[in-house]
Design an enzyme around this catalytic site. Structure first.
Site, PDB file in Angstrom:
ATOM      1  N   LYS A 117       0.810  -1.215   0.000  1.00 19.33           N
ATOM      2  CA  LYS A 117       0.000   0.000   0.000  1.00 19.33           C
ATOM      3  C   LYS A 117       0.843   1.265   0.000  1.00 19.33           C
ATOM      4  CE  LYS A 117      -3.409  -0.443  -0.638  1.00 19.33           C
ATOM      5  NZ  LYS A 117      -3.859  -0.736  -2.042  1.00 19.33           N
ATOM      6  N   HIS A 121       7.227  -7.269  -2.256  1.00 25.86           N
ATOM      7  CA  HIS A 121       7.002  -6.604  -0.967  1.00 25.86           C
ATOM      8  C   HIS A 121       7.963  -7.167   0.089  1.00 25.86           C
ATOM      9  CE1 HIS A 121       3.506  -4.434  -2.201  1.00 25.86           C
ATOM     10  NE2 HIS A 121       2.664  -5.436  -2.192  1.00 25.86           N
ATOM     11  N   SER A 172      -4.833   2.667   4.412  1.00 20.62           N
ATOM     12  CA  SER A 172      -5.015   1.977   3.137  1.00 20.62           C
ATOM     13  C   SER A 172      -4.914   0.470   3.322  1.00 20.62           C
ATOM     14  CB  SER A 172      -3.967   2.471   2.137  1.00 20.62           C
ATOM     15  OG  SER A 172      -4.209   1.947   0.855  1.00 20.62           O
TER      16      SER A 172
END
Length: 286
Positions: A44, A99, A129
């Site tokens: 995010k 990630h 988020s």
């Protein structure tokens, strides 16, 4: 609970596409090369937007590719089974995403001059988020409230672990010539200059018309309407877009509409303590 995470080496990871067997066996044999471009983000932080920009840079602004090939095929995720299978046998320059905290990268990454683009975002916005995003995923445990997710985030008990640890893991590379640090806030404030900075880093040059096309076709409106980028192709498979909107607002500072004053104060105290060893000018937020 809408799904399950598995703790691997102290970090929570989604189990549906990201398995312990994959991590401990095949993953360590993955071979990075000097030709590779790796986009790294904590979840995010503007990942998909950056992928869209990079895709359009590769095609010199021609939108045909982003309008015909899903985003996750244009830039496969190296930690997923499908992404790994695509990338391990692919020849020539590869463009990929992750990630992952840096300690999960295989040895070959540290032996090659992979071009890393690391995008950061105000962690307060990342909290908001993240909570609104993950609750629509079928393979991630759902927080019952913003309050619970806020606590999980500060404890590092969210997908991909602690934001603070992620930042501290990757920041030591920031002075290397093959590492570009960008922020979501910088991209929002001056997208044109940010795209030019990415082009310079990658050794590419865009004509003015091509640059205009990159900006137009990677805009919030364009991505929200592009079925190859808005995840509508997998709606109901991995994600419920009625619950979790992938492209929600595309703004900075929305955390002020969701976090309480008390939460903001708690976060600021923890942030100041955990980030005191890094230069504050690296992080363009209050």
């Amino acid at each position: 609970m809408s799904g399950e995470n598995k703790r691997i080496n102290g970090v929570l990871l989604p189990t549906l596409v990201f398995t312990p067997a994959f991590m401990t066996e095949e993953w360590h044999n993955f071979l990075f090369t000097d030709e590779d471009v790796l986009l790294v983000t904590y979840p995010k932080s503007g990942t998909n937007w950056t992928v869209e920009i990079l895709s359009l840079i590769q095609t010199k602004g021609d939108p045909k590719w982003i309008q015909s090939v899903p985003l996750w095929e244009r830039s496969p995720w190296i930690e997923t089974d499908n992404g790994y299978k695509v990338l391990k046998d692919k020849k020539g320059p590869r463009f990929m995403c992750t990630h992952l905290p840096i300690q999960f990268l295989p040895k070959s990454f540290f032996n090659a001059k992979v071009k890393v683009i690391y995008v950061i975002r105000n962690p307060r916005d990342v909290i908001v988020s993240g909570h609104l995003f993950w609750k629509g995923f079928k393979y991630v445990q759902e927080a019952e409230s913003m309050e619970q997710y806020f606590d999980w985030f500060l404890e590092g008990n969210v997908p991909y672990g602690s934001w603070f640890d992620h930042i501290h893991g990757w920041m030591p590379l920031r002075d290397q010539e093959n590492f570009l640090l960008l922020s979501y806030e910088e991209l929002k404030r001056d997208t044109r200059s940010s795209v030019q900075k990415i082009c310079q880093y990658l050794g590419m040059e865009l004509e003015p018309e091509a640059l205009d096309s990159v900006l137009e076709n990677s805009s919030f409106k364009a991505m929200k309407e592009n079925k190859m980028s808005n995840y509508s192709l997998v709606d109901g498979v991995y994600i419920d877009l009625k619950i979790s909107t992938l492209i929600r607002k595309g703004v900075s500072g929305d955390w002020k509409n969701h976090l309480t004053v008390a939460q903001a104060e708690i976060f600021d105290e923890i942030y100041q303590e955990k980030m005191k060893d890094l230069p504050p000018e690296l992080f363009p937020w209050d």
